[in-house]
Every structure is written in structure tokens, then in C-alpha cells.
Design a protein around this motif. Structure first.
Motif, PDB file in Angstrom:
ATOM      1  N   THR A 174       9.250   2.430  17.041  1.00  0.00           N
ATOM      2  CA  THR A 174       9.039   2.290  15.608  1.00  0.00           C
ATOM      3  C   THR A 174       7.638   2.748  15.203  1.00  0.00           C
ATOM      4  O   THR A 174       6.668   2.510  15.916  1.00  0.00           O
ATOM      5  CB  THR A 174       9.235   0.817  15.185  1.00  0.00           C
ATOM      6  OG1 THR A 174      10.574   0.442  15.455  1.00  0.00           O
ATOM      7  CG2 THR A 174       8.932   0.614  13.716  1.00  0.00           C
ATOM      8  N   VAL A 175       7.557   3.385  14.040  1.00  0.00           N
ATOM      9  CA  VAL A 175       6.272   3.716  13.432  1.00  0.00           C
ATOM     10  C   VAL A 175       5.988   2.675  12.365  1.00  0.00           C
ATOM     11  O   VAL A 175       6.763   2.518  11.411  1.00  0.00           O
ATOM     12  CB  VAL A 175       6.274   5.123  12.811  1.00  0.00           C
ATOM     13  CG1 VAL A 175       4.921   5.404  12.138  1.00  0.00           C
ATOM     14  CG2 VAL A 175       6.557   6.180  13.864  1.00  0.00           C
ATOM     15  N   LEU A 176       4.912   1.938  12.533  1.00  0.00           N
ATOM     16  CA  LEU A 176       4.510   0.917  11.573  1.00  0.00           C
ATOM     17  C   LEU A 176       3.490   1.530  10.620  1.00  0.00           C
ATOM     18  O   LEU A 176       2.356   1.795  11.001  1.00  0.00           O
ATOM     19  CB  LEU A 176       3.921  -0.288  12.304  1.00  0.00           C
ATOM     20  CG  LEU A 176       4.853  -0.977  13.307  1.00  0.00           C
ATOM     21  CD1 LEU A 176       4.096  -2.013  14.122  1.00  0.00           C
ATOM     22  CD2 LEU A 176       6.013  -1.628  12.571  1.00  0.00           C
ATOM     23  N   ASP A 177       3.912   1.772   9.393  1.00  0.00           N
ATOM     24  CA  ASP A 177       3.022   2.369   8.405  1.00  0.00           C
ATOM     25  C   ASP A 177       2.125   1.311   7.788  1.00  0.00           C
ATOM     26  O   ASP A 177       2.596   0.249   7.357  1.00  0.00           O
ATOM     27  CB  ASP A 177       3.838   3.043   7.300  1.00  0.00           C
ATOM     28  CG  ASP A 177       4.515   4.308   7.784  1.00  0.00           C
ATOM     29  OD1 ASP A 177       3.796   5.212   8.235  1.00  0.00           O
ATOM     30  OD2 ASP A 177       5.755   4.392   7.726  1.00  0.00           O
ATOM     31  N   ALA A 178       0.833   1.601   7.769  1.00  0.00           N
ATOM     32  CA  ALA A 178      -0.138   0.724   7.114  1.00  0.00           C
ATOM     33  C   ALA A 178      -0.999   1.619   6.225  1.00  0.00           C
ATOM     34  O   ALA A 178      -2.156   1.889   6.521  1.00  0.00           O
ATOM     35  CB  ALA A 178      -0.972  -0.013   8.151  1.00  0.00           C
ATOM     36  N   SER A 179      -0.366   2.090   5.150  1.00  0.00           N
ATOM     37  CA  SER A 179      -0.989   3.141   4.333  1.00  0.00           C
ATOM     38  C   SER A 179      -1.212   2.734   2.885  1.00  0.00           C
ATOM     39  O   SER A 179      -1.534   3.579   2.047  1.00  0.00           O
ATOM     40  CB  SER A 179      -0.097   4.395   4.345  1.00  0.00           C
ATOM     41  OG  SER A 179       1.138   4.111   3.712  1.00  0.00           O
ATOM     42  N   GLY A 180      -1.026   1.453   2.575  1.00  0.00           N
ATOM     43  CA  GLY A 180      -1.222   1.020   1.202  1.00  0.00           C
ATOM     44  C   GLY A 180      -0.181   1.562   0.244  1.00  0.00           C
ATOM     45  O   GLY A 180      -0.390   1.591  -0.964  1.00  0.00           O
ATOM     46  N   GLY A 181       0.929   2.026   0.801  1.00  0.00           N
ATOM     47  CA  GLY A 181       1.991   2.592  -0.029  1.00  0.00           C
ATOM     48  C   GLY A 181       1.848   4.084  -0.305  1.00  0.00           C
ATOM     49  O   GLY A 181       2.542   4.619  -1.164  1.00  0.00           O
ATOM     50  N   GLN A 182       0.989   4.753   0.459  1.00  0.00           N
ATOM     51  CA  GLN A 182       0.739   6.164   0.187  1.00  0.00           C
ATOM     52  C   GLN A 182       1.999   7.024   0.320  1.00  0.00           C
ATOM     53  O   GLN A 182       2.153   8.019  -0.362  1.00  0.00           O
ATOM     54  CB  GLN A 182      -0.357   6.694   1.120  1.00  0.00           C
ATOM     55  CG  GLN A 182      -0.818   8.106   0.788  1.00  0.00           C
ATOM     56  CD  GLN A 182      -2.038   8.527   1.593  1.00  0.00           C
ATOM     57  OE1 GLN A 182      -2.737   7.694   2.148  1.00  0.00           O
ATOM     58  NE2 GLN A 182      -2.296   9.815   1.652  1.00  0.00           N
ATOM     59  N   LEU A 183       2.900   6.611   1.207  1.00  0.00           N
ATOM     60  CA  LEU A 183       4.106   7.418   1.424  1.00  0.00           C
ATOM     61  C   LEU A 183       5.086   7.356   0.232  1.00  0.00           C
ATOM     62  O   LEU A 183       6.004   8.160   0.149  1.00  0.00           O
ATOM     63  CB  LEU A 183       4.820   6.975   2.689  1.00  0.00           C
ATOM     64  CG  LEU A 183       4.103   7.296   3.997  1.00  0.00           C
ATOM     65  CD1 LEU A 183       4.861   6.707   5.179  1.00  0.00           C
ATOM     66  CD2 LEU A 183       3.911   8.784   4.173  1.00  0.00           C
ATOM     67  N   VAL A 184       4.883   6.387  -0.651  1.00  0.00           N
ATOM     68  CA  VAL A 184       5.752   6.315  -1.828  1.00  0.00           C
ATOM     69  C   VAL A 184       4.985   6.651  -3.093  1.00  0.00           C
ATOM     70  O   VAL A 184       5.511   6.501  -4.209  1.00  0.00           O
ATOM     71  CB  VAL A 184       6.408   4.909  -1.964  1.00  0.00           C
ATOM     72  CG1 VAL A 184       7.274   4.639  -0.767  1.00  0.00           C
ATOM     73  CG2 VAL A 184       5.352   3.816  -2.126  1.00  0.00           C
ATOM     74  N   ALA A 185       3.758   7.113  -2.940  1.00  0.00           N
ATOM     75  CA  ALA A 185       2.935   7.428  -4.115  1.00  0.00           C
ATOM     76  C   ALA A 185       3.459   8.675  -4.810  1.00  0.00           C
ATOM     77  O   ALA A 185       3.970   9.589  -4.168  1.00  0.00           O
ATOM     78  CB  ALA A 185       1.491   7.634  -3.677  1.00  0.00           C
TER      79      ALA A 185
END
Length: 241
Positions: A230-241
């Protein structure tokens, strides 16, 4: 397996002398783990009471083998090594890209993590875990990140294959967004500030991350016995910006 129990487990953080890695080590210590920190130089790690510090270089097979022989059995390995794209000058467009610098970046971030995996496997517990580090650029479109994104994507693809190959051992990846670490210190101060402000404006949370926020994702990957590949994204929601 008791979820959340790191008590008396052996945790090794490679690249744990500062930034995200140091925060992972701090949390693991608080949760009762025996914590080892491997890094090329001392910054904050030597001041972390309770952790055992080892000088090692993730670019050296011999150095890593010596590290694991010293520690012995390991339950969880977190790898937070990186290379500064800004220092290498690869945060640029394709027409200006220095491919020798790209290879150095790949060696420092992707191959160094793979070397750690190879050295760790003979010592990793049967129910142990390894957590790698990529970055949000693996899947988010960012200016001047063509080679940076490719290296991050390679790490994530590799982890998915390893999770199947090495099961029941678990292999995961944390993909941080822009974080307040020394990674961007090679940039001129005014350019760094512009970059940070640009990212903060883009991210739904309207700020960059603190290292301790990202560290929680690594600890979750250690604690949850049913998370693998699994890739755990910790991007502050950047991937849905």
C-alpha cells in the motif's frame, strides 16, 4: 497480532538523524520499541535519549550489511533516505535536465532503499515490515518534476511487487507531500519561500506538512498487520486538489 503494539519490538530507522525519520524514531520510542537509528551524520539523533545510533551509508552494501549484523533481528524498518533534487538541479525542464544528476538522484533515493531491503531481509522477522519513502510527485502533476516523479513511481511499483514476493512480511510506502525539512534548503531562500507558498496555495489544507505529521504514517504501517503493498499518501489532499 495486537494492533498498535510496538512494545519490545526492534525498530530501525534508516535516515533517522533529522526530519521525518527522527520523528518516526521518537514515536516508536514512545510506543515502547527498541529503536535504532542509522544515518551518515549526527544531527538530532545523537540527542534522542533511548535510541541507539549507528553510522551507516545506504549507498554502501558493506556499510548496510555491517549495520544489520550489529543489530541482529529487526521487526520493522523505516527508510527515509533521500537526495535533494534542488541540490542536484533536477527540478527543471527536460531540455535542461542533467542526466548524470538524475542518476545520482535515483541512486540516492531508489537504489539506496533497495540496498536496505536486500540487507534487511536476512534479519527481518517473519511478521516484520519495511516501509519505504516515495513522494506525492509520483502521481501528482508538478512543474519541473519529470524525473523526480519517475523515481518516486519506481519506488511505489517496486513495493507492490515486493509485498507479494516477501509475504507474509509487509512492504509499504509513505508518499509525503512537501514537508518542512532540510530537503529544500539547497534552494535560494527567496525561491524556497515562493515554492512553499505555491504548494501551500494548491493543497486543500493550505499549508505544507510538519515532519511529525508524516511520521505517523510510517508508524501506522508498522502497527497495522493487515496493510501491505500500500502507498500511504500524506499530502494534505494534494492529489485531489
Amino acid at each position: 497480532m495486537q494492533a498498535g503494539n510496538l512494545k519490545d519490538k526492534t525498530v530501525l530507522v534508516i535516515g533517522g538523524s533529522a526530519g521525518i525519520g527522527l520523528e518516526v524514531a521518537k514515536i516508536a520510542l514512545e510506543l515502547g520499541a527498541a529503536v535504532h537509528i542509522g544515518a551518515r551524520g549526527k544531527t538530532g539523533a545523537d540527542k534522542l535519549s533511548g535510541a541507539t545510533y549507528h553510522v551507516c551509508d545506504a549507498k554502501s552494501d558493506a556499510s548496510l550489511q555491517a549495520l544489520f549484523e550489529t543489530i541482529g533481528k529487526v521487526d520493522h524498518v523505516a527508510i527515509t533516505v533521500h537526495e535533494s533534487a534542488a541540490r542536484l538541479g533536477i527540478d527543471t525542464t527536460a531540455d535542461k535536465m542533467n542526466l548524470a544528476a538524475v542518476m545520482e538522484y535515483c541512486d540516492g533515493k531508489f537504489l539506496s532503499q533497495y540496498r536496505v531491503i536486500q540487507a534487511a531481509l536476512p534479519h527481518l522477522a517473519a511478521d516484520g515490515s519495511i516501509t519505504l519513502t516515495s513522494g506525492v510527485a509520483s502521481r501528482a502533476t508538478m512543474a519541473n518534476h519529470s524525473t523526480i516523479s519517475a523515481v518516486n513511481a519506481a519506488i511505489e511499483a517496486c513495493a507492490r511487487q515486493l509485498a507479494k514476493e516477501q509475504a507474509p512480511r509487509r512492504i509499504n510506502v509513505v508518499a509525503p507531500g512537501v514537508t518542512a525539512t532540510t530537503t529544500y534548503d539547497a534552494m535560494k531562500p527567496e525561491l524556497k519561500e515562493q515554492f512553499v507558498q505555491k504548494i501551500a496555495a494548491l493543497v486543500p489544507l493550505k499549508r505544507i506538512a510538519a515532519p511529525e505529521e508524516i511520521a505517523l504514517a510510517y508508524v501506522f504501517a508498522m502497527q497495522s498487520g493487515y496493510v501491505s503493498g500500500t502507498v500511504l499518501d500524506a499530502s494534505g489532499g494534494q492529489l485531489v486538489a
